[in-house]
Design an enzyme around this catalytic site. Structure first.
Site, short mmCIF file in Angstrom:
data_model
loop_
_atom_site.label_atom_id
_atom_site.label_comp_id
_atom_site.label_asym_id
_atom_site.label_seq_id
_atom_site.Cartn_x
_atom_site.Cartn_y
_atom_site.Cartn_z
CG ASP A 13 4.21 -1.63 -0.45
OD1 ASP A 13 4.94 -2.62 -0.59
OD2 ASP A 13 4.53 -0.63 0.22
CE LYS A 16 5.59 -3.82 -7.63
NZ LYS A 16 5.03 -2.82 -6.69
N GLY A 40 8.53 -6.89 -1.46
CA GLY A 40 7.83 -8.00 -0.80
C GLY A 40 6.55 -8.25 -1.59
CG HIS A 41 6.56 -8.63 -5.47
ND1 HIS A 41 7.09 -8.67 -6.74
CD2 HIS A 41 6.71 -7.35 -5.06
CE1 HIS A 41 7.54 -7.47 -7.07
NE2 HIS A 41 7.33 -6.66 -6.06
CD GLN A 221 11.72 -1.73 -5.14
OE1 GLN A 221 12.36 -1.76 -6.17
NE2 GLN A 221 11.71 -2.74 -4.30
P1 IMP Z 1 15.42 1.15 -0.13
O1 IMP Z 1 15.11 0.81 -1.55
O2 IMP Z 1 15.29 -0.04 0.79
O3 IMP Z 1 16.69 1.87 0.07
O4 IMP Z 1 14.27 2.16 0.38
C1 IMP Z 1 14.12 3.46 -0.20
C2 IMP Z 1 12.66 3.91 -0.08
O5 IMP Z 1 11.84 3.09 -0.90
C3 IMP Z 1 12.09 3.78 1.33
O6 IMP Z 1 11.15 4.83 1.53
C4 IMP Z 1 11.37 2.45 1.31
O7 IMP Z 1 10.33 2.38 2.25
C5 IMP Z 1 10.85 2.44 -0.11
N1 IMP Z 1 10.71 1.08 -0.66
C6 IMP Z 1 11.69 0.27 -1.10
N2 IMP Z 1 11.20 -0.88 -1.56
C7 IMP Z 1 9.86 -0.79 -1.44
C8 IMP Z 1 8.78 -1.66 -1.79
O8 IMP Z 1 8.96 -2.75 -2.35
N3 IMP Z 1 7.53 -1.21 -1.50
C9 IMP Z 1 7.31 0.01 -0.94
N4 IMP Z 1 8.28 0.86 -0.62
C10 IMP Z 1 9.55 0.46 -0.87
#
Ligand code: IMP
Length: 421
Positions: A13, A16, A40-41, A221
């Site tokens: 977040d 990007k 979520g970009h 991420q």
């Molecule tokens: P997952 O990738 O959905 O399994 O989530 C694993 C961890 O990464 C969790 O703590 C999510 O909140 C975090 N996470 C996954 N994708 C994002 C992102 O795009 N932005 C921020 N946190 C993320």
């Protein structure tokens, strides 16, 4: 030509999407290389706001080529929703978006498995976005997955076999679910995917490089969510770091050029896991409110805290960052004093390097700096930065050894100050 990589240095977040959109005019091709719709970009321009999940953020700048690389996990249902929404806004992607046949598919039963696994973890849950990311990468490394290229040949049969395995696993968890709801839109999603050109993206990308075309790799991420280097197990299931771009695109390490590292002027985290500089007071609340810190994928409030230089330096090191990009500087405008963590106090030790674990009771050691206390959002040039902001930038540059070449002062494409260095 080289592949320049742009990635997040914190817990995701960082902004990007906005920066990819700003940088895209310099490039011929934009490629996503890992992650999936957990991302979520967000992009804002001309009074409009878009949030992209599966699709690279280079689609709004003319007819640049956009590629979903082999390292991505793609959900056909979300992909259809996303492409339909963009079509409604007059953006047709079929001519400019290409998808690797080797990208793995997120199937409805992966999402159920994600939910079942999180529910079973109880208090130790990761806080996953529940988009099926973990189970899909598990099937990939377990050599059970279904790839985008497989939809051209007996997809139904392949899905039926994998679904059966998944349903047995889900039964072991004792998890309640409505399969019909989860599977709604799958057929249509697969049909939508078939309307796109599915490619051997590693061959195409290497051809582009050979022909002198420039590529921007868009990370998702952040480094502190990397499966190897993040705050394990509270991480995502892919390699979010620079080296992941080579794997997720099939380009050689030698082809990497600039590494743009993005960070916010403070820190946020969504989901569970350690966060040394997290604020539980009024200051954290102000950051959340001013920065609109609510997840663009899940809507969850983001945890907020001061900038963490111990973690930032670690991320700079792992990625070989050559240029830093500081986002959301405007959000700190309301603070008289700004803090930056320069070390951690763990028991009696003061630690300056990012440790194996971030234990409970860890206390950040802060340096305090005067805040700029003025509105930055209309600033058009670095010359107009207040002295306190210039100081803040200089301190981070000295500590990391890397120049800050872009400073963002608001969400719009126009609120981006590029600094020649
Ligand atoms: P997952 O990738 O959905 O399994 O989530 C694993 C961890 O990464 C969790 O703590 C999510 O909140 C975090 N996470 C996954 N994708 C994002 C992102 O795009 N932005 C921020 N946190 C993320």
């Amino acid at each position: 030509m080289k592949v320049d990589v742009l990635l997040g240095l914190q817990w995701g977040d960082e902004g990007k999407g906005k920066v990819v959109d700003v940088l895209t005019p310099k490039y011929d091709v934009v490629t996503r290389f890992q992650g999936g719709p957990n991302a979520g970009h967000t992009l804002e321009f001309e009074g409009k706001k878009f949030v992209l999940h599966n699709i690279p953020s280079g689609i709004f700048q003319g007819n640049k080529v956009n590629i979903i690389g082999n390292g991505v996990v793609l959900d056909p249902i979300i992909f259809k929703q996303e492409t339909d929404e963009l079509k409604k806004q007059g953006i047709d992607l079929t001519e400019k978006l290409f998808i690797s046949k080797k990208a793995h598919l997120i199937l409805p039963t992966h999402r159920i498995l994600d939910a079942a696994s999180e529910a079973a973890k109880g208090k130790t849950k990761i806080g996953s976005t529940l988009k099926g990311i973990g189970p899909t990468y598990m099937d990939k490394t377990g050599r059970n997955g279904i790839r985008v290229g497989d939809i051209l040949n007996d997809f139904d049969k392949k899905y039926a076999a994998l679904r059966e395995k998944h349903l047995q696993l889900i039964e072991m968890y004792g998890f309640e679910y409505n399969l019909e709801e989860y599977e709604e839109g799958l057929k249509e999603g697969i049909e939508t995917l078939k309307q796109f050109t599915l490619i051997d993206s590693e061959l195409e990308l290497n051809r582009y490089l050979k022909n002198g075309q420039s590529i921007l790799a868009e990370g998702a991420q952040g480094t502190l969510l990397d499966i190897d280097f993040g705050s394990y197990p509270f991480v995502t299931s892919s390699n979010t770091v620079c080296a992941g771009a080579c794997i997720g695109m099939g380009v050689p390490p030698r082809s990497i050029g600039e590494v743009y590292g993005i960070f916010k002027a403070y820190c946020t985290r969504v989901g569970a896991g350690p966060f040394p500089t997290e604020l539980f007071d009024e200051d954290g609340e102000r950051m959340r409110k001013n920065g609109n810190e609510f997840g663009s994928t899940t809507g969850r409030p983001r945890r907020c805290g001061w900038l963490d230089l111990v973690a930032l330096k670690y991320s700079v090191m792992i990625n070989g960052v050559s240029r830093l990009i500081m986002m959301k500087s405007d959000v700190l405008s309301c603070f008289d004093t700004i803090k930056i963590a320069t070390a951690y106090k763990i028991g009696n030790d003061v630690v300056e390097e990012f440790p194996f674990e971030l234990p409970e009771g860890l206390e950040p050691v802060y340096k305090e700096m005067p805040g700029w206390n003025c509105d930055l959002t209309a600033i058009k040039s670095e010359d107009d930065f207040p002295a306190e902001l210039k100081n803040y930038i200089r301190f981070i540059e000295e500590e990391t050894g890397v120049p800050i070449t872009i400073v963002s002062v608001g969400p719009d494409r126009e609120q981006t100050i590029q600094i020649e260095k």
